[in-house]
Design an enzyme around this catalytic site. Structure first.
Site, PDB file in Angstrom:
ATOM      1  N   ARG A  17      10.623  63.361  26.895  1.00 46.06           N
ATOM      2  CA  ARG A  17      11.263  62.737  28.051  1.00 46.06           C
ATOM      3  C   ARG A  17      11.004  63.456  29.373  1.00 46.06           C
ATOM      4  O   ARG A  17      11.335  62.940  30.424  1.00 46.06           O
ATOM      5  CB  ARG A  17      12.780  62.613  27.808  1.00 46.06           C
ATOM      6  CG  ARG A  17      13.136  61.429  26.948  1.00 46.06           C
ATOM      7  CD  ARG A  17      14.591  61.471  26.536  1.00 46.06           C
ATOM      8  NE  ARG A  17      14.854  62.520  25.561  1.00 46.06           N
ATOM      9  CZ  ARG A  17      16.070  62.831  25.117  1.00 46.06           C
ATOM     10  NH1 ARG A  17      17.118  62.208  25.577  1.00 46.06           N
ATOM     11  NH2 ARG A  17      16.221  63.777  24.215  1.00 46.06           N
ATOM     12  N   ASN A 345       5.493  98.312  62.922  1.00 40.87           N
ATOM     13  CA  ASN A 345       5.769  97.020  63.526  1.00 40.87           C
ATOM     14  C   ASN A 345       4.551  96.119  63.343  1.00 40.87           C
ATOM     15  O   ASN A 345       3.462  96.425  63.831  1.00 40.87           O
ATOM     16  CB  ASN A 345       6.087  97.173  65.012  1.00 40.87           C
ATOM     17  CG  ASN A 345       6.583  95.863  65.589  1.00 40.87           C
ATOM     18  OD1 ASN A 345       7.728  95.491  65.401  1.00 40.87           O
ATOM     19  ND2 ASN A 345       5.701  95.149  66.265  1.00 40.87           N
TER      20      ASN A 345
END
Ligand code: UD1
Ligand code: CA
Length: 433
Positions: A17, A345
């Site tokens: 199913r 950064n």
């Protein structure tokens, strides 16, 4: 009272199913397969042995549990019913004496605690049965009781008459058996029912017929015993599982601003005081420290580690990458196989080009680096501590940028040494929040 425990997990069904090609028990649910969810629940009971009954696409199912301790798979052959499945499992438990806990591989929401209570509730009875009152009992076996409310049997939906079909108490499909009484009862099973199968529930009918009392335990939440038969069931189970995962993080001090748009897989570690902002997806195996910030619209994939205070902002994807404490990648960035030191950064639009079409390569970005906006770093490459790239730089494959060097251009080349006066620890730049 504590007896040796064996788990028998039924996972041989076809799962027609779901309409998809992967075996049903291997469908993914928040970073685990359905089968793994079920086995993780039973593992909390520390079973001596776990037998997984497999058949359809068994190679894949067997491979998926290969790493699990004390777990073996047995092939049921053609699945001839739940009774047949347990019969085959018991051949692998021929020398076992104690509790046999029967579970399903397609019931991922079952809680270990419920199963523990089910085992405890058997006492000296031949078996205990988990029952529930779901909203929709159709398709499930009904619990039959006598006038005094005593359990007298289980009738399959398709074998029920109208009156029985109206019963709202169902058989959840989880049982704890005594191995010694289970074995001979399985031998007596006959396929005399609507499906021509060997029903495990007929074993229980034998116990009742022999005058034995069979205790039942009502599941606290009928949602927990819900099986997955279709992709719609899977989607609903996912909602429940996701809610459980998010609640656990919330209880531990993780600030999840919008749980309804946050997706976190099972087993992700997140420290307290970390903020997870909306529309964020965090995959299995990620580890996030405390005082971090992730999102909004961030995607952390398998194996990504953020150390304390690291920040990942909007439209940033990180895969198998490590960000050191206080490092930031706040905008429009891809970090793949990147090892970033502390207080670096990563400017907007930075891309680590980690894939050359054949292999994945590592990018190393040292402590305090400042990667300029729009930098493309072709891996493998190394950016030394506090080094810097100019906006739009393309760092060629195999580059080794030395400490404090500034590289600019396409392809990027050494421009100068960085002026120490311009270097400030990136995590002091709090005004950007
Ligand atoms: C069974 C119970 C029913 C109960 C329901 C709960 C029987 C006869 N009936 O229903 O009372 O309400 O579970 O969900 O036991 N499986 C195998 N091999 C088999 C047959 C099944 O491994 O030969 C596995 C399936 O993959 C599935 C589980 O066992 O994971 C349950 O099988 P399923 O056919 O869905 O259960 P039912 O017989 O419908
Ligand atoms: Ca079923």
């Amino acid at each position: 009272m504590s007896r040796p425990l064996a788990v028998v997990c039924l996972a041989a069904g076809l799962g027609k199913r779901t309409k998809v090609s992967i075996p049903k028990v291997l469908l993914p649910l928040c970073g685990r397969t359905l089968l793994a969810c079920s086995l993780d629940a039973t593992d909390t009971l520390n079973p001596q042995r776990t037998i997984v009954v497999v058949h359809h696409q068994k190679e894949k199912v067997i491979a998926s549990v290969a790493d699990r301790a004390n777990t073996v798979c047995v092939d049921q052959g053609k699945p001839l019913g739940t009774g047949h499945a347990v019969k085959v499992a018991m051949q692998a438990l021929a020398d076992f004496d104690g509790d046999v806990l029967v579970t399903y591989g397609d019931c991922p929401l079952i809680a270990g605690m419920t199963l523990q209570q089910l085992v405890a509730s058997r006492g000296f009875a031949p078996c205990s049965v988990l029952t529930a009152y779901p909203e929709d009992p159709s398709g499930l076996g009904r619990i039959l009781r006598d006038d005094d409310g005593r359990f007298v049997g289980i009738r399959e939906d398709r074998d029920c008459d109208d009156e029985q079909r109206a019963i709202d108490e169902i058989n959840a499909g989880f049982y704890c058996f005594d191995a010694k009484t289970l074995r001979p009862a399985l031998e007596k099973l006959q396929p005399n029912n609507a499906q021509g199968e060997l029903y495990l529930t007929d074993v229980i009918a034998q116990f009742v017929a022999a005058g034995r009392e069979v205790p039942t335990l009502e599941a606290e939440d009928s949602g927990d015993i819900q099986g997955v038969n279709s992709l719609a069931d899977l989607a609903m189970a996912r909602v429940v599982m996701q809610e459980r995962i998010l609640l656990e993080h919330l209880m531990r001090g993780v600030m999840i601003e919008d749980p309804s748009s946050t997706y976190i897989d099972f087993g992700v570690e997140i420290g307290a005081d970390t903020r997870i902002l909306p529309c964020t997806v965090i995959g299995k195996g990620c580890k996030i420290g405390s005082h971090c910030e992730v999102g909004p619209f961030a995607h952390l994939r398998a194996g990504t580690v953020l150390e304390d205070g690291a920040e990942i902002g909007n439209f940033v994807e990180a895969k198998k990458s490590h960000l050191g404490a206080g490092s930031k990648a706040k905008h429009l960035t891809y970090l793949g196989d990147a090892v970033v030191g502390a207080k670096a950064n990563i400017g907007a639009g930075t891309i680590t080009a980690n894939y050359d079409g054949v292999n994945k390569h590592t990018t190393r970005i040292g402590d305090g680096c400042f990667v300029g906006s729009g930098t493309v770093i072709v891996a493998p490459s190394d950016l030394g501590a506090r080094s810097m790239t100019g906006a739009g730089a393309v760092v060629k494959r195999g580059s080794k940028i030395g400490a404090d060097e500034v590289w600019v251009g396409v392809p990027a080349k050494l421009l100068k040494q960085r002026d120490p006066a311009t270097i400030k620890p990136s995590n002091q730049a709090k005004e950007t929040r």
